[in-house]
Enzyme design. Structure first.
Site, PDB file in Angstrom:
ATOM      1  N   ASP A   1     -28.568  32.478   6.184  1.00 40.41           N
ATOM      2  CA  ASP A   1     -28.506  33.386   5.034  1.00 40.41           C
ATOM      3  C   ASP A   1     -29.863  33.962   4.650  1.00 40.41           C
ATOM      4  OD1 ASP A   1     -29.400  30.900   4.121  1.00 40.41           O
ATOM      5  OD2 ASP A   1     -27.855  30.692   2.584  1.00 40.41           O
TER       6      ASP A   1
ATOM      7  N   HIS B   1     -28.270  24.881   7.545  1.00 43.16           N
ATOM      8  CA  HIS B   1     -28.387  23.420   7.632  1.00 43.16           C
ATOM      9  C   HIS B   1     -27.079  22.635   7.719  1.00 43.16           C
ATOM     10  CE1 HIS B   1     -32.544  24.126   6.571  1.00 43.16           C
ATOM     11  NE2 HIS B   1     -32.267  24.438   5.318  1.00 43.16           N
TER      12      HIS B   1
END
Length: 469
Positions: free
Chosen positions: A220, A69
């Site tokens: 991730d 993000h």
């Protein structure tokens, strides 16, 4: 033959060098990041350089996974326009509300991009940037994610990304595999910055000047799922800075409530995910309050009766993402003279943290994911109290894989996959440290119900998320 995987997380850069055939780790590196919600991306490059120093000499391929993000903005010369806003920066919460309303509500966003944007999403940060720093925004030519920027720094040339990390921006559709440039332009005040090209899961991003293959990289959570080799019925609960709950799916989720983000994964499938801002730090903050270390917190929590004598902690210490309460604070309920003990407070912290994640797990289940077992990973998974409480709160068997850098291992597995040219990623074993059977079903249901009831009382949210509790 050896490959490397990089995890550029919120707190640090971690690197593993592994055998490409077996996944066995042969070398590691690490460098810290500043504890902040915005940072100059060059800090990540410096940390990457420090963490990889002297350990990549025989590496044939490298993959980079990064925190999702984050907003990285570049000008015409490729220079950073402003410090990157990270996923945990909540200043764009009002921008998120504006964007959701402008497009016609949460359902319209879920249909468009599989997720309803909240303050963590890149698209909301872009709206905040356009409104609060318009002169800087006018300089932006490209918008990248953290892993995109690191891959680009390593290779130069055309910036690239993957569908997993791109699916967390709020302007990419995992279902169609295409950017929604209209949503990006809407968020950025009519500006149309360039975006990185989206690579296929096993596609190489390029080669370094000394011939090392660089894979597409990913986010991730996608990298952790790849490392663990998730199959149908597996749900990961990751207890790090944030808490995440995710599984794999063959169909694209689209949750109009916004509880579940409909991400793509790093294999060509989908990764329905619920995220909480508050996970391991709930335990460290409680330990600090009680003037003990984490082992001491475990001892206190395990000395209390299940249910903490009626104490319930809503652990929204840093605001919250799931549910979407960016300005919330934590709250402790059910205090009586008879239960105001360090033991009960420690137990309430563990049960409260896990109950918030259990609500996320049920929401992921409600989007079509089967939940047969939980794989518990992250730093707080090593807590004795967490291991004791988790099977009861989650209501299914819990597997605690051996401690490992799963995000970095997932990036390394992607690098080995791209290097091999095979149709599937290499089969690397995952060592299980602990297998825990499901706990007391009635007690687990009571704890989950208590959490939801108090959440409704304090924040006027539904007592259910549309699923069976």
């Amino acid at each position: 033959m050896r490959v490397a995987g990089v995890d550029s997380s919120t707190q640090s850069t971690k690197v593993v060098v592994v055998d490409a055939d077996t996944g066995a780790v042969v070398r590691t590196g690490r460098a810290a990041h500043p504890d902040t919600t915005e940072v100059d991306p060059r800090v990540w490059w410096d940390a990457f350089t420090e963490a990889t120093a002297g350990i990549l000499d025989d590496v044939r391929a490298i993959g980079i996974a990064g925190q999702q993000h984050g907003m990285v903005t570049l000008d015409d010369a490729g220079e950073v326009v402003r410090p990157a806003l990270l996923w945990n920066d909540t200043r764009s919460s009002k921008a998120a509300e504006q964007l959701v309303t402008e497009l016609g509500g949460p359902g319209a966003w879920a249909e468009a991009v599989g997720s309803v944007p909240v303050a963590s999403f890149t698209v909301t940060k872009i709206r905040w940037f356009a409104e609060h720093e318009p002169q800087l925004a006018d300089r932006v030519r490209r918008v990248l994610l953290p892993h995109d920027w690191l891959t680009w720094r390593l290779l130069g040339g055309e910036p690239v990304t993957d569908r997993g990390d791109a699916s967390g921006t709020g302007y990419f559709s995992p279902d169609t595999g295409e950017y929604r440039h209209d949503l990006l332009s809407r968020a950025f005040g009519g500006r149309t910055p360039e975006l990185p090209r989206v690579l296929a899961p096993a596609e190489a991003a390029g080669h370094t000047s000394d011939g090392v293959l660089v894979s597409a990289g990913t986010g991730d959570n996608m990298a952790a799922a790849l490392a663990l080799g998730l199959d149908e019925g597996d749900v990961v609960v990751s207890l790090g800075t944030s808490g995440t709950v995710f599984g794999v799916s063959e169909t694209a989720p689209a949750d109009p409530t916004g509880i579940v983000a409909g991400f793509a994964d790093a294999t060509g499938r989908f990764l329905p995910l619920a995220c909480t801002l508050n996970a391991a730090r709930v335990l460290t903050a409680t330990a600090t309050m009680l003037d003990v270390d984490l082992a001491g917190l475990d001892r206190l929590a395990l000395a209390a009766e299940p249910g903490a004598g009626g104490l319930t902690l809503l652990p929204y210490l840093d605001g919250e993402r799931t549910p979407n309460l960016p300005d919330a604070a934590g709250s402790l309920h059910g205090l009586r003279r008879t239960n105001m003990t360090p033991e009960n407070l420690a137990r309430a912290a563990v049960e409260g943290m896990l109950s918030g994640l259990a609500a996320g797990m049920e929401a992921v289940r409600g989007q079509g994911s089967t939940v047969r077992r939980v794989l518990l990973i992250g730093g707080a998974a090593q807590s004795e109290a967490v291991r004791a409480v988790a099977p009861t709160v989650f209501g299914v068997p819990v597997t605690v894989p051996a401690p490992a850098e799963y995000v970095a291992l997932g990036a390394a597995r992607q690098a080995a996959w791209a290097l091999s040219g095979a149709a599937e990623p290499p089969a690397w074993p995952t060592d299980s440290a602990v297998e825990l059977p499901a706990g007391d079903a009635a007690l687990g249901a009571e704890l989950r119900r208590r959490h939801l009831d108090i959440r409704q009382l304090v924040h006027d949210l539904p007592t259910t998320t549309g699923e069976d509790i």
